[in-house]
Design a protein around this motif. Structure first.
Motif, PDB file in Angstrom:
ATOM      1  N   ASN A   2      19.238  -7.878  -8.379  1.00 57.29           N
ATOM      2  CA  ASN A   2      19.766  -8.327  -9.662  1.00 57.29           C
ATOM      3  C   ASN A   2      19.014  -9.581 -10.105  1.00 57.29           C
ATOM      4  OD1 ASN A   2      21.285  -8.795 -11.870  1.00 57.29           O
ATOM      5  ND2 ASN A   2      23.224  -8.991 -10.802  1.00 57.29           N
ATOM      6  N   ASN A   3      18.352  -9.532 -11.264  1.00 60.71           N
ATOM      7  CA  ASN A   3      17.550 -10.654 -11.745  1.00 60.71           C
ATOM      8  C   ASN A   3      18.292 -11.543 -12.724  1.00 60.71           C
ATOM      9  OD1 ASN A   3      15.340  -9.963 -10.226  1.00 60.71           O
ATOM     10  ND2 ASN A   3      14.521  -8.611 -11.803  1.00 60.71           N
ATOM     11  N   GLU A   4      19.570 -11.321 -12.920  1.00 63.68           N
ATOM     12  CA  GLU A   4      20.322 -12.122 -13.881  1.00 63.68           C
ATOM     13  C   GLU A   4      20.833 -13.393 -13.222  1.00 63.68           C
ATOM     14  OE1 GLU A   4      23.396  -9.942 -15.796  1.00 63.68           O
ATOM     15  OE2 GLU A   4      22.141  -8.190 -16.060  1.00 63.68           O
TER      16      GLU A   4
END
Length: 64
Positions: A2-4
């Motif tokens: 997850n890059n958030e």
């Protein structure tokens, strides 16, 4: 993966940048330096603008 970024991290980073910018703006204005420049530069990244300000503008390590 997850890059958030979480909202908590974004709020903490924004608070750090805003605090740094306010400090640089007020201190530079008190010492008659280019206060708008230092306030805007303080919003861009941390902690390099504060270190540059303390070393080159305020000259905290000058020899007596």
């Amino acid at each position: 993966m997850n890059n958030e970024l979480s909202p908590t991290v974004i709020i903490i980073v924004a608070a750090i940048l805003l605090t740094q910018s306010i400090f640089l703006f007020l201190d530079a204005r008190k010492r008659n330096h280019n206060y708008w420049l230092w306030g805007i530069v303080g919003l861009i990244q941390a902690p390099m603008p504060t270190l540059f300000y303390l070393l080159f503008v305020r000259k905290i390590f000058r020899k007596r």
